[in-house]
Motif scaffolding. Structure first.
Motif, PDB file in Angstrom:
ATOM      1  N   LEU A 152       1.221  -1.163  -0.067  1.00 42.26           N
ATOM      2  CA  LEU A 152      -0.111  -0.144  -0.090  1.00 42.26           C
ATOM      3  C   LEU A 152       1.069   1.418  -0.524  1.00 42.26           C
ATOM      4  N   PRO A 153       0.767   2.423  -0.871  1.00 45.98           N
ATOM      5  CA  PRO A 153       1.337   3.602  -0.463  1.00 45.98           C
ATOM      6  C   PRO A 153       1.562   3.699   1.107  1.00 45.98           C
ATOM      7  N   GLN A 154       2.706   4.487   1.090  1.00 45.10           N
ATOM      8  CA  GLN A 154       2.637   4.868   3.147  1.00 45.10           C
ATOM      9  C   GLN A 154       2.016   5.898   3.849  1.00 45.10           C
ATOM     10  N   ILE A 155       1.333   6.622   3.433  1.00 45.96           N
ATOM     11  CA  ILE A 155       0.766   7.265   4.089  1.00 45.96           C
ATOM     12  C   ILE A 155      -0.572   6.451   4.987  1.00 45.96           C
ATOM     13  N   TYR A 156      -0.426   5.316   4.405  1.00 39.65           N
ATOM     14  CA  TYR A 156      -2.206   4.384   5.026  1.00 39.65           C
ATOM     15  C   TYR A 156      -1.035   3.632   6.771  1.00 39.65           C
ATOM     16  N   TYR A 157       0.673   4.414   7.038  1.00 40.28           N
ATOM     17  CA  TYR A 157       1.511   3.673   8.288  1.00 40.28           C
ATOM     18  C   TYR A 157       1.332   5.038   8.816  1.00 40.28           C
ATOM     19  N   ALA A 158       1.582   5.000  10.171  1.00 40.25           N
ATOM     20  CA  ALA A 158       1.924   6.289  10.301  1.00 40.25           C
ATOM     21  C   ALA A 158       3.225   6.811  10.055  1.00 40.25           C
ATOM     22  N   HIS A 159       3.398   7.670   9.997  1.00 43.17           N
ATOM     23  CA  HIS A 159       4.689   8.693   9.635  1.00 43.17           C
ATOM     24  C   HIS A 159       4.593  10.560  10.190  1.00 43.17           C
ATOM     25  N   GLU A 160       5.510  11.131  10.564  1.00 39.92           N
ATOM     26  CA  GLU A 160       6.140  12.563  10.839  1.00 39.92           C
ATOM     27  C   GLU A 160       4.837  13.206   9.537  1.00 39.92           C
ATOM     28  N   ARG A 161       4.321  14.095   9.776  1.00 38.83           N
ATOM     29  CA  ARG A 161       3.807  14.962   8.662  1.00 38.83           C
ATOM     30  C   ARG A 161       3.345  16.380   9.318  1.00 38.83           C
ATOM     31  N   GLU A 162       3.487  17.594   8.338  1.00 35.07           N
ATOM     32  CA  GLU A 162       3.653  18.869   8.897  1.00 35.07           C
ATOM     33  C   GLU A 162       1.594  18.764   8.784  1.00 35.07           C
ATOM     34  N   VAL A 163       0.707  19.181   9.684  1.00 34.16           N
ATOM     35  CA  VAL A 163      -0.326  18.562   9.139  1.00 34.16           C
ATOM     36  C   VAL A 163      -1.104  20.727   9.817  1.00 34.16           C
ATOM     37  N   PHE A 164      -2.382  20.519   9.561  1.00 32.48           N
ATOM     38  CA  PHE A 164      -3.501  21.885  10.755  1.00 32.48           C
ATOM     39  C   PHE A 164      -4.453  21.273  10.973  1.00 32.48           C
ATOM     40  N   ALA A 165      -5.068  22.107  11.963  1.00 32.08           N
ATOM     41  CA  ALA A 165      -6.314  21.728  12.558  1.00 32.08           C
ATOM     42  C   ALA A 165      -7.169  22.447  11.654  1.00 32.08           C
ATOM     43  N   ARG A 166      -9.015  21.603  11.426  1.00 34.05           N
ATOM     44  CA  ARG A 166      -9.930  22.182  10.419  1.00 34.05           C
ATOM     45  C   ARG A 166     -10.880  20.506  10.722  1.00 34.05           C
ATOM     46  N   SER A 167     -11.469  21.399  11.397  1.00 33.01           N
ATOM     47  CA  SER A 167     -12.516  20.740  11.658  1.00 33.01           C
ATOM     48  C   SER A 167     -12.733  19.756  12.031  1.00 33.01           C
ATOM     49  N   GLY A 168     -12.209  19.395  13.450  1.00 35.31           N
ATOM     50  CA  GLY A 168     -11.498  18.491  13.227  1.00 35.31           C
ATOM     51  C   GLY A 168     -10.721  17.136  13.121  1.00 35.31           C
ATOM     52  N   MET A 169      -9.878  17.467  12.212  1.00 32.09           N
ATOM     53  CA  MET A 169      -9.419  17.028  11.063  1.00 32.09           C
ATOM     54  C   MET A 169      -7.730  17.129  11.294  1.00 32.09           C
ATOM     55  N   TRP A 170      -7.226  16.443  11.326  1.00 32.31           N
ATOM     56  CA  TRP A 170      -5.970  17.437  10.884  1.00 32.31           C
ATOM     57  C   TRP A 170      -5.536  16.786   9.120  1.00 32.31           C
ATOM     58  N   LEU A 171      -5.737  18.222   9.116  1.00 32.57           N
ATOM     59  CA  LEU A 171      -5.278  18.315   6.947  1.00 32.57           C
ATOM     60  C   LEU A 171      -4.193  18.620   6.791  1.00 32.57           C
ATOM     61  N   THR A 172      -3.850  18.322   5.072  1.00 32.99           N
ATOM     62  CA  THR A 172      -2.111  18.126   4.688  1.00 32.99           C
ATOM     63  C   THR A 172      -2.195  19.687   4.102  1.00 32.99           C
ATOM     64  N   ALA A 173      -1.044  20.507   4.315  1.00 30.76           N
ATOM     65  CA  ALA A 173      -1.363  21.983   3.608  1.00 30.76           C
ATOM     66  C   ALA A 173      -1.056  21.772   2.333  1.00 30.76           C
ATOM     67  N   GLY A 174      -1.395  22.615   1.320  1.00 32.99           N
ATOM     68  CA  GLY A 174      -1.311  22.710  -0.276  1.00 32.99           C
ATOM     69  C   GLY A 174      -1.700  23.712  -1.066  1.00 32.99           C
ATOM     70  N   GLU A 175      -1.900  23.533  -2.327  1.00 27.57           N
ATOM     71  CA  GLU A 175      -1.923  24.656  -2.885  1.00 27.57           C
ATOM     72  C   GLU A 175      -3.675  24.693  -2.816  1.00 27.57           C
ATOM     73  N   TRP A 176      -3.773  24.253  -2.988  1.00 28.43           N
ATOM     74  CA  TRP A 176      -6.028  23.528  -2.456  1.00 28.43           C
ATOM     75  C   TRP A 176      -6.214  25.059  -1.404  1.00 28.43           C
ATOM     76  N   GLY A 177      -5.227  25.481  -0.532  1.00 33.10           N
ATOM     77  CA  GLY A 177      -6.275  26.734   0.053  1.00 33.10           C
ATOM     78  C   GLY A 177      -5.815  26.160   1.812  1.00 33.10           C
TER      79      GLY A 177
END
Length: 312
Positions: free
Chosen positions: A215-240
């Motif tokens: 499987l793609p490795q993001i299905y397993y625990a890893h260090e990632r830069e995220v931010f909180a929105r609506s009770g979820m951890w989202l990944t920053a990106g060009e989407w806004g």
């Protein structure tokens, strides 16, 4: 009295002892072969997510040693995780498959679709999907939907009839007795087929462990830069994201499901092996879509509304 030490049970041994996995595999293989014999132009929806990966694995089993007699179709939002797209392309090349890509970005560039204020493109997938189905004259479209994911999907049949506009009407769905499926459809209509309907998230992971599926490795625990929105951890990106007041932090997370980066949240997790993922899922009380998909939280009937419009 001395009690002899018990040997440790490995994941491979443990999942091999789950008898219903054989029944689920047999059912899915039967469905793939049934569609191959009944339809002229089937296609498998393949995004590089775990359910579509499992579907492809089952299709390969169903027709081995021959090649899979279907092409693949991916609706690319333009905001997909790079790790997942890399996996998709490697898999297509490895098995010599044909991949159709319907691009949401193309529709935005042509002015046919308009960006949403929240940056989420998942709801914009319907038109590219339905138009590609019509253009390629696909008469059966395999999807990885499971009944345990969401209440609208719980209503779904294995063979789900769609009209000439790709729309879903629950009143037109046919009864399914035992393993008898009715694929009859009028010109212009098609059937969405869900070979994983009776699987649960835990079944999926136990089978992946048993079969040794990558499987793609993001299905397993890893260090990632995220931010909180609506009770979820989202990944920053060009989407806004992030917006003003949303702070990026580094956390140890994993993804239970993957889709558009703007609406797919990660969960805090230390499950960096398949053994730990299975143990984590075994005690959870929230489905992966209920916990990590913002597009399903837009309204009480968000998924059902999209299904009626032609989405899965």
């Amino acid at each position: 009295m001395t009690v002899a030490a018990q040997p440790l049970i490995t994941v491979a041994e443990d999942t091999a002892a789950v008898p219903h996995l054989d029944a689920l595999e047999s059912e899915a293989v039967h469905i793939f072969r049934e569609v191959a014999g009944e339809f002229e132009r089937p296609v498998i929806l393949f995004s590089g997510g775990k359910d579509s990966i499992l579907m492809l694995h089952l299709a390969l089993k169903a027709f081995a040693p021959a090649a899979v007699p279907f092409s693949l179709l991916h609706v690319d939002t333009g905001h997909n995780f790079p790790e997942v797209l890399d996996y998709r392309d490697r898999t297509v090349e490895k098995h010599g498959l044909r991949l159709h890509v319907a691009s949401v970005q193309d529709y935005i560039d042509r002015g046919v679709l308009r960006e949403r204020p929240d940056g989420t493109r998942n709801p914009l997938q319907t038109l590219p999907l339905t138009e590609r189905i019509q253009a390629e004259k696909f008469d059966a479209v395999f999807g990885g939907g499971r009944r345990d994911e969401e209440k609208a999907r719980a209503k779904e049949r294995v063979f789900s009839l769609r009209d000439e506009f790709s729309q879903w009407d629950p009143r037109r769905q046919r009864p399914e007795l035992w393993n008898l499926y009715n694929g009859r459809h009028a010109p212009g209509e098609h059937v969405r087929v869900f070979p994983l309907s009776n699987w649960t998230e835990l079944d999926v992971w136990q089978y992946i462990a048993r079969e040794g599926i990558e499987l793609p490795q993001i299905y397993y625990a890893h260090e990632r830069e995220v931010f909180a929105r609506s009770g979820m951890w989202l990944t920053a990106g060009e989407w806004g994201g992030p917006k003003d007041g949303e702070t990026i932090e580094k956390r140890r997370v994993r993804y239970r499901t993957v889709g558009d980066m703007s609406c797919t949240g990660a969960v805090d997790s230390g499950a960096d092996t398949i053994e730990k993922v299975i143990a984590e899922i075994a005690v959870t009380r929230l489905t992966e879509r209920g916990a990590t998909r913002a597009d399903d939280k837009m309204s009480e009937a968000a998924m059902e509304d999209r299904k009626r419009e032609g989405y899965f």
